[in-house]
Write a protein that holds these residues in place. Structure first.
Motif, PDB file in Angstrom:
ATOM      1  N   ASP A   1       0.840  -1.195   0.000  1.00  0.00           N
ATOM      2  CA  ASP A   1       0.000   0.000   0.000  1.00  0.00           C
ATOM      3  C   ASP A   1       0.881   1.252   0.000  1.00  0.00           C
ATOM      4  O   ASP A   1       1.705   1.446   0.889  1.00  0.00           O
ATOM      5  CB  ASP A   1      -0.901  -0.025   1.241  1.00  0.00           C
TER       6      ASP A   1
ATOM      7  N   THR B   1      -6.531   4.264  -2.335  1.00  0.00           N
ATOM      8  CA  THR B   1      -6.400   2.858  -1.933  1.00  0.00           C
ATOM      9  C   THR B   1      -7.507   1.959  -2.477  1.00  0.00           C
ATOM     10  O   THR B   1      -7.241   0.939  -3.107  1.00  0.00           O
ATOM     11  CB  THR B   1      -6.358   2.760  -0.396  1.00  0.00           C
TER      12      THR B   1
ATOM     13  N   HIS C   1      -7.113  -1.045  -5.324  1.00  0.00           N
ATOM     14  CA  HIS C   1      -7.349  -2.451  -4.976  1.00  0.00           C
ATOM     15  C   HIS C   1      -8.470  -3.069  -5.808  1.00  0.00           C
ATOM     16  O   HIS C   1      -8.473  -4.278  -6.042  1.00  0.00           O
ATOM     17  CB  HIS C   1      -7.672  -2.573  -3.485  1.00  0.00           C
TER      18      HIS C   1
ATOM     19  N   SER D   1      -5.408  -8.268   4.787  1.00  0.00           N
ATOM     20  CA  SER D   1      -4.851  -6.917   4.804  1.00  0.00           C
ATOM     21  C   SER D   1      -4.975  -6.280   6.179  1.00  0.00           C
ATOM     22  O   SER D   1      -5.818  -6.684   6.993  1.00  0.00           O
ATOM     23  CB  SER D   1      -5.558  -6.029   3.771  1.00  0.00           C
TER      24      SER D   1
ATOM     25  N   GLY E   1      -8.415  -3.323   1.657  1.00  0.00           N
ATOM     26  CA  GLY E   1      -7.285  -4.037   1.078  1.00  0.00           C
ATOM     27  C   GLY E   1      -7.481  -5.534   1.059  1.00  0.00           C
ATOM     28  O   GLY E   1      -6.830  -6.246   0.283  1.00  0.00           O
TER      29      GLY E   1
ATOM     30  N   SER F   1      -2.306  -7.744   1.208  1.00  0.00           N
ATOM     31  CA  SER F   1      -2.065  -6.308   1.080  1.00  0.00           C
ATOM     32  C   SER F   1      -1.455  -5.787   2.375  1.00  0.00           C
ATOM     33  O   SER F   1      -2.082  -5.864   3.441  1.00  0.00           O
ATOM     34  CB  SER F   1      -3.374  -5.568   0.772  1.00  0.00           C
TER      35      SER F   1
ATOM     36  N   SER G   1      -0.255  -2.835   4.649  1.00  0.00           N
ATOM     37  CA  SER G   1      -0.752  -1.465   4.773  1.00  0.00           C
ATOM     38  C   SER G   1       0.236  -0.479   5.377  1.00  0.00           C
ATOM     39  O   SER G   1       0.042   0.741   5.277  1.00  0.00           O
ATOM     40  CB  SER G   1      -2.024  -1.465   5.636  1.00  0.00           C
TER      41      SER G   1
ATOM     42  N   ASP H   1       1.858   2.753   3.558  1.00  0.00           N
ATOM     43  CA  ASP H   1       0.938   3.857   3.304  1.00  0.00           C
ATOM     44  C   ASP H   1       0.821   4.760   4.527  1.00  0.00           C
ATOM     45  O   ASP H   1       0.877   5.989   4.420  1.00  0.00           O
ATOM     46  CB  ASP H   1      -0.426   3.300   2.918  1.00  0.00           C
TER      47      ASP H   1
ATOM     48  N   ASP I   1      -1.164  -0.010  -4.740  1.00  0.00           N
ATOM     49  CA  ASP I   1      -2.466   0.556  -5.081  1.00  0.00           C
ATOM     50  C   ASP I   1      -2.364   1.995  -5.572  1.00  0.00           C
ATOM     51  O   ASP I   1      -3.294   2.522  -6.171  1.00  0.00           O
ATOM     52  CB  ASP I   1      -3.413   0.479  -3.885  1.00  0.00           C
TER      53      ASP I   1
END
Length: 550
Positions: free
Chosen positions: A43, A84, A88, A164, A169, A304, A306, A309, A356
């Motif tokens: 991400d 995001t 995705h 995720s 996600g 995914s 995270s 991000d 993403d």
């Protein structure tokens, strides 16, 4: 004392020594298909961070793709509002937001002005966890099928699992027929929702019962390399770097000044390398307990991650914190890939890795480098537009508010007051264009038209679902961002720094090797994996098969 890493791996498999580099298996027979398709999503990872730190990578994380896989150096998103949920939804459907209906993370209902969350569905609740309003619990808003849906339609015994740190996600790549598991920041547990099942599997309950997130309490995030290795990045502690959460300097102690793990600690964990480590531990548990790729049928796993991000939002992709996190992530990926080699078999699965969206440099940092950069704040902008519209038409609040990448106008109110809506829309557009940082504003008519020559119009058209999007779509100037706080950075534009992401493949005998310079799009991922798997592409896919021949 048992180490944190061993405690986490023990939840998934017996600990195994990691080799320095995977061995390449012999190519499979021509008719053989991979037993497991694995998509890893980072991400908020721009491609420039992968190649920019290439000299510091481990031998078998990102380097597995760059040195021994097939990778696309010029891969982009084709849609303009790069966030995001939208990204995705594209990955495993091959369709742009104009078809998926996932135009943003959240938007306003054009008819009512009420907020809509991309995976929100009040008909379903989280299992063994509280469900707040607008929580992400199902793929109901996703209008298209995914590759996992195609797989399960062809082979109902196949498993499709999305995992995720964020609900979106996990849910969007898993599609309508898969199963999604997401991390709960309130409890530090992974869960699913009643859309997928009435109760969690025993292995998930056991994973959560061991309280793996608590193992990181008081753990220190320290730089992986010596200080000199980060000379290419912006130092810690800058005024524009958000200091809440885990602070804005390394080393950082998880749960510093807290007496025990709690909701704030569990939330902050995602903004550190330990969030990735925890998510990958859950992914190992899923592979082991669901026997993915080990049951004689083809399965699909989407993971995914995270944390990057959250880190880029707080500190910017130019920061040492983001640089260091990329290197920690790289080592975690290496361990996960080598786990798959041992558990599924190095010749039995295919890996795809993407992101993403990319990321914009923090505006304050960009400005210090001589760029025209800034923050666009929605509240004063809305007040300015409504003030101008009220003065001209004598009606207050003709603009409901900002929605995704646009401004939502109240067409019903305009009709009730006998106003020419085209005139209202044109006036609102003119006022937006007067605001600092605004580059272009496209009307609904432009977005539904066929003009492909106007800069960025086609990209915004691909983000525009007329049943869900605001009538006016906004493109800010380069290096300007929509911002709700004074620090950190974000993404969401049609510019290269937000669209240029990794598109990397590995699978000896399935996808070949080498760097590809031709432009590709993330919408090509689903048709390409479908071809590798021997499946038809999802019905609404707009991408193409990249023909990854060995």
């Amino acid at each position: 004392m048992i180490s944190i890493r061993r405690r986490l791996l023990g939840l998934a498999i017996a600990a195994a020594a990691l080799s320095a580099c995977s061995t390449t298996p012999p190519p499979p027979a021509a008719a053989q298909r991979p037993k497991l398709l694995v998509m890893v999503v980072i991400d908020g990872l721009p491609m420039r961070q992968v190649t920019g730190y290439r000299d510091q990578l481990a031998p078998d994380g990102f380097a597995r793709f760059l040195d021994r896989g097939r990778w696309f150096a010029n891969a982009h998103y084709g849609h303009g509002h790069t966030v995001t949920a939208a990204g995705h939804a594209v990955m495993l459907s091959g369709a742009y937001p104009q078809r998926t209906g996932i135009i943003s993370n959240e938007w306003r209902d054009p008819a009512t002005g009420d907020p809509v969350y991309n995976t929100g569905d009040a008909a379903y609740q989280y299992l063994d966890n509280p469900t707040a309003p607008l929580s992400g619990t199902s793929p109901r808003n996703l209008k298209v099928e995914t590759l996992g849906d195609v797989l399960r339609a062809r082979s109902p015994q196949s498993k499709v699992i999305g995992i995720s740190g964020k609900d979106r996600g996990a849910i969007l790549p898993a599609g309508h027929k898969g199963t999604a598991y997401m991390y709960m920041t309130e409890t530090g547990k992974f869960t699913s929702s009643t859309y997928y099942m009435p109760a969690l599997p025993q292995w998930v309950t056991a994973f959560n019962a061991a309280k793996p997130a608590d193992a990181f309490f008081q753990k220190t995030w320290a730089p992986l390399l010596p200080e000199a290795a980060y000379a290419r990045s912006v130092p810690d502690g800058q005024a524009w770097q958000v200091a809440s959460g885990n602070g804005n300097r390394l080393p950082a102690v998880m749960g510093d000044k807290m007496d025990a793990p709690g909701a704030r600690f569990y939330g902050n964990l995602l903004a550190s390398p330990f969030g990735d480590e925890l998510t990958l531990a859950f992914a190992r548990a899923a592979v082991t307990n669901e026997k993915l790729g080990q049951r004689g049928v083809q399965d699909l796993l989407s993971v995914s991650l995270s944390s990057h991000d959250y880190i880029n939002h707080a500190f910017g992709p130019e920061s040492r914190l983001s640089h260091d996190h990329t290197l920690h992530l790289d080592r975690h990926l290496q361990a996960f890939f080598q786990f798959l080699d041992k558990t599924v078999g190095a010749g039995n699965y295919v890996l795809a890795l993407t992101a993403d969206h990319g990321f914009t440099d923090t505006p304050e940092w960009a400005a210090s480098q001589g760029r025209d950069a800034g923050r666009f704040s929605s509240a004063p902008a809305l007040a300015a537009v409504n003030g101008a519209l009220s003065a001209r038409f004598g009606v207050d609040k003709l603009a409901r508010g900002f929605s995704a990448a646009g401004l939502l106008l109240n067409d019903k109110l305009a009709a009730e007051r006998g106003l020419d809506f085209a005139a209202v829309q044109a006036a609102a557009r003119d006022e937006l264009l007067k605001l600092p940082g605004v580059s272009a504003v496209f009307t609904r008519e432009q977005l539904l038209g066929s003009d492909k020559s106007t800069l960025y119009l086609e990209a915004m058209r691909k983000s525009f679902d007329p049943t869900r999007a605001a009538q006016l779509q906004i493109v800010l100037k380069p290096h300007w961002i929509f911002s709700y706080r004074p620090g950190g950075s974000t993404h969401g534009s049609p510019y290269e720094y937000d669209t240029h992401v990794p598109l990397l493949f590995w699978g000896p005998g399935y996808v070949g090797q080498g760097e590809m310079q031709a432009r590709a799009e993330v919408a090509d991922l689903a048709p390409t994996l479908a071809a590798v798997a021997g499946l038809p592409a999802p019905a609404q896919a707009q991408g193409r098969d990249l023909a990854l021949k060995p």
